[in-house]
Design a protein around this motif. Structure first.
Motif, PDB file in Angstrom:
ATOM      1  N   TYR A 122      -7.005   3.613  -0.852  1.00  0.00           N
ATOM      2  CA  TYR A 122      -5.726   2.969  -0.565  1.00  0.00           C
ATOM      3  C   TYR A 122      -5.108   2.540  -1.897  1.00  0.00           C
ATOM      4  CZ  TYR A 122      -7.330   2.780   4.282  1.00  0.00           C
ATOM      5  OH  TYR A 122      -7.784   3.116   5.535  1.00  0.00           O
ATOM      6  N   LEU A 123      -3.883   2.960  -2.153  1.00  0.00           N
ATOM      7  CA  LEU A 123      -3.255   2.744  -3.454  1.00  0.00           C
ATOM      8  C   LEU A 123      -2.257   1.596  -3.424  1.00  0.00           C
ATOM      9  CD1 LEU A 123      -2.699   6.485  -4.392  1.00  0.00           C
ATOM     10  CD2 LEU A 123      -4.585   4.991  -5.085  1.00  0.00           C
ATOM     11  N   TYR A 124      -2.382   0.708  -4.413  1.00  0.00           N
ATOM     12  CA  TYR A 124      -1.535  -0.474  -4.548  1.00  0.00           C
ATOM     13  C   TYR A 124      -1.073  -0.586  -6.001  1.00  0.00           C
ATOM     14  CZ  TYR A 124      -3.764  -2.069  -0.178  1.00  0.00           C
ATOM     15  OH  TYR A 124      -4.231  -2.174   1.107  1.00  0.00           O
ATOM     16  N   PRO A 125      -0.010  -1.346  -6.238  1.00  0.00           N
ATOM     17  CA  PRO A 125       0.281  -1.695  -7.635  1.00  0.00           C
ATOM     18  C   PRO A 125      -0.835  -2.602  -8.145  1.00  0.00           C
ATOM     19  CG  PRO A 125       1.701  -2.926  -6.129  1.00  0.00           C
ATOM     20  CD  PRO A 125       0.977  -1.915  -5.297  1.00  0.00           C
ATOM     21  N   ALA A 126      -1.212  -2.462  -9.409  1.00  0.00           N
ATOM     22  CA  ALA A 126      -2.312  -3.260  -9.959  1.00  0.00           C
ATOM     23  C   ALA A 126      -2.022  -4.756  -9.868  1.00  0.00           C
ATOM     24  CB  ALA A 126      -2.577  -2.857 -11.403  1.00  0.00           C
ATOM     25  N   SER A 127      -0.749  -5.112  -9.854  1.00  0.00           N
ATOM     26  CA  SER A 127      -0.365  -6.523  -9.728  1.00  0.00           C
ATOM     27  C   SER A 127      -0.630  -7.071  -8.329  1.00  0.00           C
ATOM     28  CB  SER A 127       1.124  -6.676 -10.033  1.00  0.00           C
ATOM     29  OG  SER A 127       1.910  -5.990  -9.051  1.00  0.00           O
ATOM     30  N   GLU A 128      -0.837  -6.155  -7.374  1.00  0.00           N
ATOM     31  CA  GLU A 128      -0.974  -6.501  -5.952  1.00  0.00           C
ATOM     32  C   GLU A 128       0.246  -7.268  -5.446  1.00  0.00           C
ATOM     33  OE1 GLU A 128      -4.755  -8.288  -5.033  1.00  0.00           O
ATOM     34  OE2 GLU A 128      -5.740  -6.335  -5.133  1.00  0.00           O
ATOM     35  N   ASN A 161       0.877  -1.171   0.000  1.00  0.00           N
ATOM     36  CA  ASN A 161       0.000   0.000   0.000  1.00  0.00           C
ATOM     37  C   ASN A 161       0.917   1.225   0.000  1.00  0.00           C
ATOM     38  OD1 ASN A 161      -2.251   1.391   2.529  1.00  0.00           O
ATOM     39  ND2 ASN A 161      -1.972   1.940   0.394  1.00  0.00           N
ATOM     40  N   PHE A 162       1.226   1.744  -1.218  1.00  0.00           N
ATOM     41  CA  PHE A 162       2.311   2.716  -1.349  1.00  0.00           C
ATOM     42  C   PHE A 162       1.893   4.164  -1.128  1.00  0.00           C
ATOM     43  CE2 PHE A 162       0.639   2.426  -5.663  1.00  0.00           C
ATOM     44  CZ  PHE A 162       0.633   3.752  -6.081  1.00  0.00           C
ATOM     45  N   ARG A 175       1.068   0.089 -13.317  1.00  0.00           N
ATOM     46  CA  ARG A 175      -0.346   0.421 -13.209  1.00  0.00           C
ATOM     47  C   ARG A 175      -0.729   0.468 -11.728  1.00  0.00           C
ATOM     48  NH1 ARG A 175      -2.979  -3.909 -14.816  1.00  0.00           N
ATOM     49  NH2 ARG A 175      -4.980  -2.849 -14.724  1.00  0.00           N
ATOM     50  N   VAL A 176      -1.662   1.370 -11.407  1.00  0.00           N
ATOM     51  CA  VAL A 176      -2.043   1.612 -10.011  1.00  0.00           C
ATOM     52  C   VAL A 176      -3.473   1.182  -9.763  1.00  0.00           C
ATOM     53  CG1 VAL A 176      -2.392   3.419  -8.264  1.00  0.00           C
ATOM     54  CG2 VAL A 176      -0.407   3.525  -9.794  1.00  0.00           C
ATOM     55  N   LYS A 177      -3.699   0.533  -8.618  1.00  0.00           N
ATOM     56  CA  LYS A 177      -5.048   0.124  -8.215  1.00  0.00           C
ATOM     57  C   LYS A 177      -5.489   0.963  -7.021  1.00  0.00           C
ATOM     58  CE  LYS A 177      -6.497  -4.150  -8.191  1.00  0.00           C
ATOM     59  NZ  LYS A 177      -6.708  -5.599  -7.876  1.00  0.00           N
ATOM     60  N   ASP A 178      -6.697   1.521  -7.134  1.00  0.00           N
ATOM     61  CA  ASP A 178      -7.286   2.330  -6.060  1.00  0.00           C
ATOM     62  C   ASP A 178      -8.342   1.495  -5.356  1.00  0.00           C
ATOM     63  OD1 ASP A 178      -8.714   4.069  -4.468  1.00  0.00           O
ATOM     64  OD2 ASP A 178      -8.953   5.624  -5.987  1.00  0.00           O
TER      65      ASP A 178
END
Length: 443
Positions: free
Chosen positions: A132-138, A84-85, A125-128
């Motif tokens: 809370y922001l994560y890399p899309a790859s998790e 969670n960057f 790629r970023v996942k919201d």
């Protein structure tokens, strides 16, 4: 009138012309290289890699020193391996320490949107997830991989297994010495080797020791974002239980913080995100030898004398107390609460004295436990404390030693759970890295 213009055929500094001999052109290239500021970054964590990339982006010749066999070990452990960057809800209220009053202005210079753009430019790629922001790859490894690729693209020298042991002024330069007794001179040094949390990843306080040796004031470091150890002989009976609850941190009889969320019970006390959020305040209160308690509100939606309890007591008068408690809370919690109240599970509820009934109700609404410690740095996610912010300029340069900069966890600023500490790493690394690479420093 005849005008004669004389052209100066001497090459302008920094410009290589076709008329210049090849050897002279190479000499000019070598001179340009020598004129680059040499910047050393001590510590290859999140803030260190960002500082190195940022300094190189400003034209500096950068070397990153890391005592582990690889950079970014702590990144791989963040967010349960998902990293969670950062967080879209970013404000100064989410930070503590002597730097908390200034953090807003730093976030304005490099905040969440800048961090998203930075990583997207690196190809991630970023996942919201609800802010809370994560890399899309998790995968936390994705964050580390794109940073390492950028280190290579920027031609940053990375020296692993090269722990720095000391920094000192040498004329107009800074000298660093490694554990292998190697020394080198630099125009600027950025200290980013973290605090004391998670020492297995390399954070053993080296940066704090070096900063103190150079005369900097260090705010006492304590574990933060960690579990609390509590008094009581009932914890083993509820180990592993999770439940939604509200908790209040009480110091010397005064409620100082409150949090809600999923509480986890361990064989020594309480854990979970709500506990992590209050742990740094609990740690400092314990450090000051104050009495620390946590009030656990297992049931929040009905008062002790409410209709809810009245109806529950009056319904099915022949049932046992174990049957009465069924459906109220987790079965292990039910049994523990009955035991603390002095009520046997097989006892008929009609036989329970009114005083014990009220005590049981009160415990469901407010179970108070005494805190006698936090988990140690080995189990903490972050260090509270560090280099006092009064010791640095707005560019995060030391006020005691020109050319020395700080970034990340080594400074006295720490955030709550949710990507805030990593955002501070990106923010401070960016600012310190850019400033260290410039010839003219803003004070």
């Amino acid at each position: 009138m005849l005008c004669i213009i004389f052209l100066n055929l001497i090459p302008v500094e920094g410009i290589i012309t076709d008329r210049m001999p090849k050897q002279t052109a190479n000499e000019w290239k070598m001179r340009d290289k020598r004129m680059k500021r040499k910047v050393a970054v001590v510590g290859g964590g999140a803030s260190g890699m960002m500082a190195a990339i940022s300094a190189a982006g400003e034209g500096a010749e950068v070397t990153l020193f890391e005592k582990n066999d690889r950079v970014g070990k702590k990144i791989l452990a963040t967010g349960n391996g998902k990293c969670n960057f950062s967080n879209k809800v970013m404000s100064a209220d989410c930070f503590y320490g002597t730097g908390s009053v200034q953090v807003e202005k730093y976030l304005q210079r490099f905040g969440t949107a800048d961090t998203i753009h930075f990583f997207e430019q690196l190809g991630m790629r970023v996942k919201d997830r609800n802010g809370y922001l994560y890399p899309a790859s998790e995968q936390a490894s994705t964050v580390l991989d794109v940073l390492c690729m950028e280190l290579a693209r920027r031609k940053i020298t990375v020296k692993t297994q090269s722990g720095v042991k000391s920094i000192r002024k040498e004329n107009e330069k800074l000298e660093i010495r490694t554990a292998a007794k190697e020394s080198s001179l630099w125009d600027a040094v950025i200290l980013t080797c973290g605090g004391l949390a998670s020492p297995k990843t390399g954070s053993n306080g080296d940066g704090l020791y070096m900063a103190r040796a150079l005369g900097h004031d260090i705010v006492t470091p304590v574990p933060a974002l960690t579990a609390l150890r509590c008094e009581g002989d009932f914890w083993k009976s509820i180990t592993g239980v999770r439940c939604e609850a509200k908790i209040d941190l009480v110091v010397d009889g005064e409620t100082v913080l409150g949090e809600s969320g999923e509480l986890q019970f361990t064989d020594y006390g309480i854990s979970g995100i709500p506990v992590f959020q209050i742990s740094r305040e609990a740690a400092y209160a314990l450090e000051a030898r104050k009495k620390v308690c946590v009030r656990i509100h297992l049931i929040q939606d009905s008062g002790a004398d409410s209709l809810f309890w009245k109806e529950r007591w009056e319904r099915w008068p022949q049932e046992t107390m174990e049957e009465f408690m069924t459906g109220l809370l987790n079965q292990k919690l039910n049994r523990m609460l009955l035991q603390k109240t002095g009520i046997r599970a097989e006892e008929g509820k009609s036989a329970v004295p009114e005083g014990k009934r009220h005590k049981l109700q009160e415990l469901c609404h407010c179970l108070e436990v005494t805190v006698n410690g936090t988990n140690p740095f080995e189990q903490a996610q972050v260090t509270a404390g560090g280099v006092n912010f009064a010791e640095v300029t707005q560019e995060l340069e030391s006020r005691r030693m020109a050319g020395l900069y700080f970034a990340g966890e080594v400074l006295d600023i720490d955030g709550i759970c949710g990507g805030y500490n990593l955002q501070w790493a990106w923010t401070s690394g960016r600012i310190a890295g850019r400033a260290a690479a410039r010839k003219e420093q803003v004070q």
